[in-house]
Design an enzyme around this catalytic site. Sequence first.
Site, PDB file in Angstrom:
ATOM      1  N   HIS A 119       0.845  -1.301   0.025  1.00  0.00           N
ATOM      2  CA  HIS A 119      -0.049   0.162  -0.015  1.00  0.00           C
ATOM      3  C   HIS A 119       0.994   1.318  -0.046  1.00  0.00           C
ATOM      4  O   HIS A 119       2.099   1.118   0.083  1.00  0.00           O
ATOM      5  CB  HIS A 119      -0.780   0.045   1.209  1.00  0.00           C
ATOM      6  CG  HIS A 119      -1.988  -0.946   0.937  1.00  0.00           C
ATOM      7  ND1 HIS A 119      -1.837  -2.249   1.311  1.00  0.00           N
ATOM      8  CD2 HIS A 119      -3.447  -0.630   0.609  1.00  0.00           C
ATOM      9  CE1 HIS A 119      -3.116  -2.712   1.014  1.00  0.00           C
ATOM     10  NE2 HIS A 119      -3.933  -2.075   0.901  1.00  0.00           N
TER      11      HIS A 119
ATOM     12  N   LYS B  12      -0.260   4.669   4.682  1.00  0.00           N
ATOM     13  CA  LYS B  12      -1.346   3.648   5.523  1.00  0.00           C
ATOM     14  C   LYS B  12      -0.524   3.417   6.659  1.00  0.00           C
ATOM     15  O   LYS B  12       0.593   3.070   6.774  1.00  0.00           O
ATOM     16  CB  LYS B  12      -1.314   2.412   4.518  1.00  0.00           C
ATOM     17  CG  LYS B  12      -2.337   1.460   5.311  1.00  0.00           C
ATOM     18  CD  LYS B  12      -2.872   0.331   4.279  1.00  0.00           C
ATOM     19  CE  LYS B  12      -3.679  -0.834   4.687  1.00  0.00           C
ATOM     20  NZ  LYS B  12      -4.930   0.041   5.153  1.00  0.00           N
TER      21      LYS B  12
END
Length: 242
Positions: free
Chosen positions: A131, A135
């Site tokens: 990600h 995140k």
Amino acid sequence: MARIGIIGSEGRMGLAIASVLEDSEHTMAGGVDRDEQAFDLAKQSDVLVDFSAPGALSANLQAACDAGVPLLIGTTGLVDSHHEAINEAGKDIPVLQTGNTSLGVTLLAHLVKEAAARLSDDWDIEVLEMHHRMKVDAPSGTALLLGEAAAKARNVELSANSESGRDGHTGARERGAIGFAALRGGTVAGDHSVIFAGEQERITLSHSAENRMIFARGAVRGAAWLIGREAGRYTMEDVLGI
């Protein structure tokens, strides 16, 4: 046409859902963000979607229950106490909780479950995810969703059969363990792979999210599907009928 209220309306997902609603048959009933109560929003909505923070979940569940409206929860980083609260709320209203609202990821989880059910535990399972650099939780909610799908198929508890954060002299891999690896960097919306590694062969099931809008479209579809359902706890698999 559904009136959808957004909890976490100023976050990335909240803004994406609002954008999807602009071009859909549904409308945005309104939104709340940090430190704002959701009760008034719940009263003017046909369904709520919650992409806020774990610490706000209890109050959001209470607001939905008090107003008698369904709630779709896409917030990640939940722990056992959150799931207990969701189960309790599901006695009064329809609640859909998921680590990922993508229809493609929902189908991937179904395929992972099918594969894990048919391959014995001498096939090692590894869940790899990447990600964007911003995140804050790991493994991702989607990675855990995929791990849970594999664990359920093998009739084991994921919490007691998972490995992550390997570093140093870790020893041999435990038979039947489900491994997790998390990568972070750049602006990656979300890449997930589940690797089944057997003797001299591997199977890899993967999904790549090219844009956050896929999650927003899935959230809108799931939220609209919840309206009129009986009280209970639902999943995105229920939305797809698989």
